[in-house]
Design an enzyme around this catalytic site. Structure first.
Site, short mmCIF file in Angstrom:
data_model
loop_
_atom_site.label_atom_id
_atom_site.label_comp_id
_atom_site.label_asym_id
_atom_site.label_seq_id
_atom_site.Cartn_x
_atom_site.Cartn_y
_atom_site.Cartn_z
N THR A 108 -4.01 3.87 -0.55
CA THR A 108 -2.33 4.22 -0.61
C THR A 108 -2.65 5.86 -0.15
OG1 THR A 108 -1.88 1.71 -0.76
CG2 THR A 108 -0.08 3.45 -0.77
N LYS A 184 1.54 1.25 5.63
CA LYS A 184 1.65 0.32 4.37
C LYS A 184 2.45 1.49 3.58
CE LYS A 184 0.24 -1.13 0.83
NZ LYS A 184 -0.99 -0.42 0.09
N LYS A 252 4.70 6.57 -7.36
CA LYS A 252 3.97 7.89 -6.28
C LYS A 252 3.77 7.33 -4.67
CE LYS A 252 -0.52 6.70 -5.29
NZ LYS A 252 -1.29 5.99 -4.31
#
Length: 313
Positions: A108, A184, A252
């Site tokens: 990701t 995502k 993140k």
């Protein structure tokens, strides 16, 4: 039009053997694939051998593979693996992979990083497929991941047998790899905001002296029957924060999503709340807990004292 390349049937390289990556690599090995697993720590060699993998501490051992999978935590680590670090003698995939080989990036990362990596691989005659996943380590072990893939159609097709061994369904969304990462990131934001709201309503119920479990059962049996509400609602009601998707990695992704939103001129104020809650939780020492710990943070903010963090379900 170039002739379609055959499916990738040779050895598979794998970089990123954390809880998710190790489960995914082990599934490929269980399907009879030869998997060369790159790790920096020699003390993990025995563990990976027990999973049926061929571990190596030399990334150069992956460079003859038709496909190399990466499952890494962030942009910087993926860039390092692709471009290498000459000062420490680390070869990069872009310079070392054979022409026609594919980097299957299941990490990701940001859309900008995905586009940069795709251009670099194309410059070297290699393929690049972005295929981030929805799911946790348990889903990875059970081959129940949902995969979002994007890249040159022929390259995605070559990777499809691999993806079929890792997940229950693959959604192919076009030829621009960055779009898979955008899907995502935005999907993770929907889950993160759902967890935040679950934590808030559970805190209200506890303040009223009520057991939150019946409320969760009612909501997930009626208006909120999705996977996120069912899976995480139960964990938040049980105050179960066993590590899965730990808070620093969630933060993140939140920061990446907020950057995408800012670049598009599309505010996401609810995600800003989640960002602040995550920063609070990490500051309080909850960095090793699952993102269900958003429920713990909500309870503490409501003046409640949650049970000690659960180390395991």
């Amino acid at each position: 039009m170039a002739a379609a390349r055959p499916p990738a049937l040779g050895e598979i390289g794998f970089v990123g053997l954390g809880r998710m990556g190790a489960a995914m690599a082990a599934n490929l090995a269980a399907k009879g694939r030869q998997v060369i697993a790159y790790v920096r720590r020699p003390d993990r060699v025995g563990e990976l051998e027990a999973l049926g993998l061929r571990p190596t501490t030399d990334i150069g051992d992956l460079l003859h593979c038709d496909v190399v999978i990466s499952m890494l935590p962030d942009d910087d680590v993926v860039r390092e693996v692709v471009f290498g670090r000459t000062e420490v003698g680390l070869d990069g995939l872009a310079a070392g992979l054979m022409p026609g080989a594919i980097h299957l990036s299941m990490s990701t990362i940001s859309t900008a990083a995905a586009s940069l990596l795709a251009r670099e691989h194309a410059r070297n005659g290699q393929g690049y497929v972005a295929a981030p996943v929805f799911g946790n380590p348990d889903a990875a072990k059970a081959r129940q991941l949902f995969i979002v893939a994007a890249g040159v159609a022929a390259d995605v097709e070559r990777c499809q047998p691999i993806l079929d061994s890792l997940g229950q369904r693959t959604f192919v969304i076009g030829d621009e790899p960055g779009n898979a990462n955008l899907v995502k990131l935005l999907g993770n934001m929907m889950s993160a905001t759902a967890l935040e709201m679950l934590g808030e309503v559970v805190a209200v119920l506890r303040k009223h002296g009520l057991d939150p479990q019946p409320f969760i059962d009612i909501m997930t049996s009626t208006m909120f029957g999705g996977r996120a509400h069912k899976i995480y609602g139960d964990k938040i009601a049980r105050q179960s924060y066993a590590p899965g998707f730990v808070l620093p990695l969630v933060l993140k992704d939140v920061r990446l999503a907020l950057a995408e939103a800012e670049n598009a001129g599309a505010p996401m104020p609810s995600v800003g709340v989640v960002r602040d809650r995550l920063i609070t939780g990490i500051a309080r020492g909850y960095g090793e807990l699952d993102w269900t710990a958003l429920g713990r943070i909500a309870e503490e903010e409501a003046g409640l004292y949650a049970a000690p963090p659960v180390a395991a379900d």
